[in-house]
Design a protein around this motif. Structure first.
Motif, PDB file in Angstrom:
ATOM      1  N   SER A 140       0.847  -1.180   0.000  1.00 54.99           N
ATOM      2  CA  SER A 140       0.000   0.000   0.000  1.00 54.99           C
ATOM      3  C   SER A 140       0.878   1.224   0.000  1.00 54.99           C
ATOM      4  CB  SER A 140      -0.910   0.016   1.238  1.00 54.99           C
ATOM      5  OG  SER A 140      -0.120   0.059   2.411  1.00 54.99           O
ATOM      6  N   GLU A 142       0.720   5.519   0.504  1.00 52.58           N
ATOM      7  CA  GLU A 142      -0.075   6.679   0.886  1.00 52.58           C
ATOM      8  C   GLU A 142      -0.078   7.693  -0.252  1.00 52.58           C
ATOM      9  OE1 GLU A 142      -0.024  10.248   4.233  1.00 52.58           O
ATOM     10  OE2 GLU A 142       1.275   8.493   4.415  1.00 52.58           O
ATOM     11  N   PRO A 143      -1.242   8.211  -0.645  1.00 54.62           N
ATOM     12  CA  PRO A 143      -1.273   9.210  -1.709  1.00 54.62           C
ATOM     13  C   PRO A 143      -0.426  10.411  -1.355  1.00 54.62           C
ATOM     14  CG  PRO A 143      -3.496   8.397  -1.216  1.00 54.62           C
ATOM     15  CD  PRO A 143      -2.582   7.862  -0.153  1.00 54.62           C
ATOM     16  N   THR A 183      -1.753   7.140  -7.663  1.00 55.32           N
ATOM     17  CA  THR A 183      -2.972   7.307  -6.871  1.00 55.32           C
ATOM     18  C   THR A 183      -3.354   8.774  -6.760  1.00 55.32           C
ATOM     19  OG1 THR A 183      -2.480   5.301  -5.604  1.00 55.32           O
ATOM     20  CG2 THR A 183      -4.009   6.878  -4.621  1.00 55.32           C
ATOM     21  N   LYS A 187      -6.884  10.263  -8.011  1.00 47.74           N
ATOM     22  CA  LYS A 187      -7.805  10.977  -7.117  1.00 47.74           C
ATOM     23  C   LYS A 187      -8.160  12.351  -7.670  1.00 47.74           C
ATOM     24  CE  LYS A 187      -7.107   8.882  -2.590  1.00 47.74           C
ATOM     25  NZ  LYS A 187      -8.551   8.543  -2.473  1.00 47.74           N
ATOM     26  N   TRP A 204     -14.812   3.976  -5.932  1.00 49.10           N
ATOM     27  CA  TRP A 204     -13.357   3.849  -5.759  1.00 49.10           C
ATOM     28  C   TRP A 204     -13.086   2.730  -4.775  1.00 49.10           C
ATOM     29  CZ3 TRP A 204      -9.125   7.373  -7.101  1.00 49.10           C
ATOM     30  CH2 TRP A 204      -7.911   7.036  -6.500  1.00 49.10           C
ATOM     31  N   THR A 206      -9.532   0.611  -3.229  1.00 48.70           N
ATOM     32  CA  THR A 206      -8.097   0.338  -3.205  1.00 48.70           C
ATOM     33  C   THR A 206      -7.886  -1.117  -2.828  1.00 48.70           C
ATOM     34  OG1 THR A 206      -7.559   2.617  -2.590  1.00 48.70           O
ATOM     35  CG2 THR A 206      -5.902   0.929  -2.131  1.00 48.70           C
ATOM     36  N   SER A 223     -18.783   1.589  -1.798  1.00 53.29           N
ATOM     37  CA  SER A 223     -18.352   2.803  -2.484  1.00 53.29           C
ATOM     38  C   SER A 223     -19.422   3.335  -3.427  1.00 53.29           C
ATOM     39  CB  SER A 223     -17.061   2.528  -3.261  1.00 53.29           C
ATOM     40  OG  SER A 223     -16.672   3.660  -3.996  1.00 53.29           O
ATOM     41  N   ASP A 261      -7.689   0.984  -7.518  1.00 54.49           N
ATOM     42  CA  ASP A 261      -6.362   1.490  -7.174  1.00 54.49           C
ATOM     43  C   ASP A 261      -5.460   0.350  -6.720  1.00 54.49           C
ATOM     44  OD1 ASP A 261      -4.346   3.347  -6.638  1.00 54.49           O
ATOM     45  OD2 ASP A 261      -4.983   3.555  -4.551  1.00 54.49           O
ATOM     46  N   ASN A 262      -4.253   0.289  -7.303  1.00 55.64           N
ATOM     47  CA  ASN A 262      -3.221  -0.672  -6.901  1.00 55.64           C
ATOM     48  C   ASN A 262      -3.542  -2.104  -7.329  1.00 55.64           C
ATOM     49  OD1 ASN A 262      -0.714  -1.270  -5.661  1.00 55.64           O
ATOM     50  ND2 ASN A 262      -1.776  -2.053  -3.858  1.00 55.64           N
ATOM     51  N   THR A 288      -5.011   1.792 -11.492  1.00 57.35           N
ATOM     52  CA  THR A 288      -3.618   2.189 -11.288  1.00 57.35           C
ATOM     53  C   THR A 288      -2.824   0.926 -10.997  1.00 57.35           C
ATOM     54  OG1 THR A 288      -3.738   2.508  -8.873  1.00 57.35           O
ATOM     55  CG2 THR A 288      -4.398   4.362 -10.275  1.00 57.35           C
ATOM     56  N   THR A 289      -1.638   0.833 -11.573  1.00 60.59           N
ATOM     57  CA  THR A 289      -0.837  -0.372 -11.430  1.00 60.59           C
ATOM     58  C   THR A 289       0.621  -0.049 -11.712  1.00 60.59           C
ATOM     59  OG1 THR A 289      -0.503  -2.632 -12.244  1.00 60.59           O
ATOM     60  CG2 THR A 289      -1.253  -1.011 -13.842  1.00 60.59           C
TER      61      THR A 289
END
Length: 884
Positions: A140, A142-143, A183, A187, A204, A206, A223, A261-262, A288-289
């Motif tokens: 993980s 953090e943005p 990320t 966002k 959204w 994650t 979500s 995300d991720n 996102t990857t």
């Protein structure tokens, strides 16, 4: 680091015993070597399956396997070295042979014991915790919060999401390395009012560290539909199938945007994508990857699939982000920051996360300069990225890629790496296992491409034939790579700036890879019973002596070092790779003794036009495993007397007064790359620059595997090519320098080489006018012209139909670039270096021409990018490519 130790040991057994040098009597040792190899292969398969898994028993076993492999390789090679040296000196070999046989049998028995332990651990794991046997942990991040320098990226993604009317489902991917701001960008797009107003439903999710299908579907449902998680009976948890059905119900007949995300593994994607209805309402999925090539199965479902690659920030964008963070935390930007600006930009290396972390730490201190020194040393030593996130990426790699990835740490931080060099080094170390239908080089290039696809390696420059020319590892990943290798005793980087007189014996005995370059991190090692196999010189010659006996790689060696230790070089019975950074007069005496040598490279930063040529002994052809011989413009060697079927690369000087290389072409039938320098010896007393004209060889045609050919002429006489064209039809890249090409030669090259992709002509034309007719150079992608005599380049309609890149250098007499080049539908760039102003004007005119069939044309003038205003409006512009 058992993967490195096992890969090295397997390569040694295969190289020395299963494919031994002809004439070396090792038949009696092949049976125990094969038995050992088979058991080691089983251990390697175990590591492949258990990569990244938890469990103390497995970790302990991996350490035991590593220690076992390192010790076996040391013992085996020491005994084999004694045997080979005794044989070369015609001494008795019976005792050395007996000790070698004993070492192999003991090692095979120890490998069998490790296999028994392995089976017992697997059995116990199956009985106690079968569901988490090979559990892998996610990462993980953090943005970042702040987004600077991404406005073009943001506009393009929003445009991709909202353009068009009712259509099938779109899939967009934001791809890049850890900490680059995927990320944060997602966002920013997700919260944009234009996006929110365009879609009926936005959601959204994650992907958590430990992926769980039920958990992820529950997060997605909450979500898009805040409230109770399911409509099943109270107290009963929804099944994945029930959750998926509820998600589909919430999204059906609506225009929706879902952000995942991720996403790192294909399994998570396959679970989630079945929830997305395709109702032709213009819905989109944004992921996102860090993986460019996840092989998402979506071709039948999505009408639009777009990948957006995030690049590192440039220096201006990096400094803007740094100042923005400081100002958000303090009232002003302290003037002390300007003193360390250059160092901050270098350390952060364009990575947004690094910039944010450094800015936040510096904003809290009073003595900025003092605190910066502490931060700098910490970052250079440990890196800035979350180690857990990097461990996740690392553990996802298969074993063969782990070894290749760690090996990149031997190169200095922030240094561009020649792809050809690193692939050859991987092959030398035994890391490449080619498929049956492929060769070592192609498979090594595929390994590198996979590391790039996983955002672990960055592309720096592309070669003229469209392949990756240079790459590098980001400094944050480099710190991780070096740390992982050093803590296990595999790698040692010695700071030659701080320890110029340091005796290397104690260091060399604690690593497999020894690299000498200037750095600012502390050296440490925890495992100290290994012997060095590879040594890399990246700084000036340190006044040191290194133990040589088991070396297989000596790379980028300075000539003074060789002179100092020349008496020991003959003992390097395992040396496979030798590259020298400058000419060395004693080279011939050394290489003829190195029977395992595969690659010999001599390079120089400057052309050796005035220097006398060194004539090497023909004994070099007796090396049975030679694959690449690159002697540059400094050495000459007579044609071989034996057939060299393994030789793929040859680069050497030819004396035009005596040359006869037909024997070379006959006895080296599998050459893929050939570089010939025609150069007369300036020290010869009968040297005459006004002799008879030279007609080049007409035997290149016989080289049926030749793909890349370079001919450079450094003599003071007229040089011509025979007619008709003598080049092989499969030739893909042709470089001619100093030749005397007639219009007929050029026409023949343009018409009779159907595979030609790259053509470089450097003062190679006999006429001042070159006329290119329709139908010539149909497949040419790259054209370079360097000629201070050329006055006109006349191009007919639809000439060069596939041309992508045009480079003109030192064309002072050329009047203009023909407007017909604007009709090359595929043309992407024009580069001008030291050209006539009228040529520059014509290039700008072509750039302005409205061409509906292509995007914007890149124009580079004397190393500087030149853009017309409208070129900024094109979405999807990628980073500029440097075409040498």
């Amino acid at each position: 680091m058992a993967c490195v130790a096992l890969a090295s040991l397997m390569a040694t057994i295969e190289h020395e015993f299963l494919k031994p040098i002809p004439g070396i009597p090792l038949q009696d040792h092949q049976a125990p070597a094969q038995s050992l190899y088979k058991r080691i292969s089983s251990l390697q398969s175990f590591l492949d399956e258990s990569s990244g898994s938890g469990g103390a028993a497995i970790k302990d076993l991996e350490i035991r396997i590593r220690d076992f492999a390192l010790k076996v390789e040391d013992d085996m090679e020491i005994q084999l070295s004694n045997f080979l040296l005794a044989k070369s000196r015609k001494s008795p070999t019976r005792k050395a042979s007996r000790e070698l046989h004993k070492t192999l049998k003991i090692a095979a028995g120890n490998a069998a014991e490790l296999m028994d332990i392995l089976h017992s651990i697997i059995k116990e794991a199956d009985e106690t915790q079968p569901s988490i046997r090979w559990l892998k942990h996610g990462a993980s991040a953090e943005p970042l919060g702040k987004m600077v320098g991404r406005q073009r990226d943001r506009r393009e993604i929003i445009n991709q999401l909202t353009k068009g009317g009712l259509s099938n489902l779109k899939l967009l991917s934001i791809v890049g390395m850890v900490g680059i701001g995927k990320t944060t960008l997602a966002k920013s797009v997700y919260k944009d009012p234009t996006v929110q107003n365009h879609f009926d439903v936005c959601g959204w999710v994650t992907i958590p560290q430990e992926y769980n299908k039920t958990e992820v579907l529950g997060l997605l449902l909450r979500s898009i539909s805040p409230g109770p998680e399911s409509k099943t009976e109270k107290g009963k948890r929804s099944t994945p199938e029930e959750l998926a059905k509820q998600v589909r119900t919430q999204l059906r007949y609506k225009r929706y945007l879902i952000v995942l995300d991720n996403i790192q593994e294909i399994g998570a994607w396959n679970d989630i994508q079945t929830c997305f209805p395709n109702d032709s309402y213009g819905s989109s999925v944004l992921i996102t990857t860090g993986h460019f090539n996840l092989n998402l199965d979506c071709s039948f479902f999505y009408t639009h699939n777009h990948t957006h690659s995030l690049n590192l920030l440039d220096p201006n964008e990096s400094w803007d982000l740094f100042c923005d963070i400081i100002l958000s935390l303090k009232e002003r930007v302290a003037p002390e920051f300007e003193k360390i600006k250059k160092h901050i930009l270098e350390i952060c290396d364009g990575l947004p996360l690094s910039i944010v972390v450094v800015a936040k730490r510096l904003s809290k201190c009073n003595n900025i300069l003092k605190e910066w020194e502490k931060i700098r040393k910490e970052i250079e030593s440990l890196g800035i990225l979350d180690r857990n996130a990097l461990i996740h990426y690392y553990n996802q790699l298969p074993q063969h890629l782990k070894v290749c990835f760690l090996y990149l740490g031997v190169f200095p931080k922030r240094k561009e790496i020649r792809v050809k060099k690193v692939v050859r080094l991987w092959i030398t170390e035994g890391f490449i296992k080619p498929l049956e239908y492929d060769d070592f080089e192609n498979q090594g290039y595929a390994y590198l491409k996979e590391l790039i696809d996983r955002s672990l390696v960055l592309i720096c420059n592309w070669s003229s034939d469209g392949n990756i020319k240079t790459c590098r590892m980001h400094s944050a990943l480099h710190s991780f790579c070096v740390g992982e290798s050093q803590k296990e005793g595999i790698f040692c980087a010695i700071n030659t700036l701080e320890h110029p007189e340091l005796p290397l014996s104690e260091f060399a005995n604690s690593c497999r890879w020894l690299s000498l370059y200037t750095h600012s991190f502390d050296y440490y090692v925890l495992y100290s019973t290994n012997n060095p196999r590879s040594i890399f010189f990246f700084d000036d010659d340190p006044k040191t002596f290194v133990p040589f006996k088991l070396l297989r790689v000596l790379a980028f060696v300075p000539s003074p070092f060789l002179q100092r230790v020349s008496m020991h070089l003959g003992d390097l019975v395992f040396l496979r790779y030798l590259s020298i950074s400058e000419r060395y007069d004693g080279l011939g005496d050394i290489v003829s003794l190195l029977l395992n040598l595969q690659t010999l490279i001599v390079s120089s930063n400057e052309p050796q036009i005035e220097a006398p040529t060194i004539h090497l002994s023909p004994k070099i052809w007796e090396l049975p495993k030679l694959r690449h011989l690159e002697l540059g413009d400094m050495y000459m060697v007579d044609p071989p007397s034996v057939v060299k079927r393994k030789l793929q690369t040859l680069c050497s000087v030819v004396d035009p007064t005596t040359h006869c290389w037909k024997e070379v072409y006959f006895r080296c039938p599998n050459i893929k790359e050939l570089k010939i320098f025609y150069k007369e010896d300036l020290e010869e007393p009968n040297h005459n620059t006004f002799g008879n004209p030279i007609i080049l060889d007409d035997e290149y045609y016989s080289l049926q595997h030749l793909e890349r050919l370079t001919i450079s002429i450094w003599v003071g006489r007229i040089v011509t090519l025979p007619e008709p064209c003598m080049f092989p039809l499969q030739l893909k890249k042709l470089t001619l320098s100093g030749t005397n090409l007639s219009p007929t030669n050029l026409t023949v090259i343009g018409m009779e080489l159907p595979e030609l992709r790259v053509l470089k002509l450097e003062n190679a034309l006999s006429e001042r006018v070159w006329r290119v007719a329709k139908g010539e150079f149909n497949e040419l992608r790259f054209l370079l012209l360097e000629d201070n005599r050329l006055e006109q380049l006349l191009v007919e309609h639809r000439s060069f139909p596939s041309l992508e890149h045009l480079v003109l250098r030192v064309c002072w007499c050329l009047e203009e670039i023909s407007v017909e080049f604007a009709e090359c539908f595929s043309l992407e760039s024009i580069e001008l270096d030291r050209c006539n102003p009228s040529v520059i004007a014509s290039a700008k005119l072509i750039q302005k021409m409205p061409q509906l069939w292509r995007g914007s044309l890149k124009l580079k003038i004397d190393g500087t990018e030149y853009f017309e205003p409208q070129s900024y409006t094109h979405a999807g512009e990628s980073a500029e490519e440097d075409w040498p």
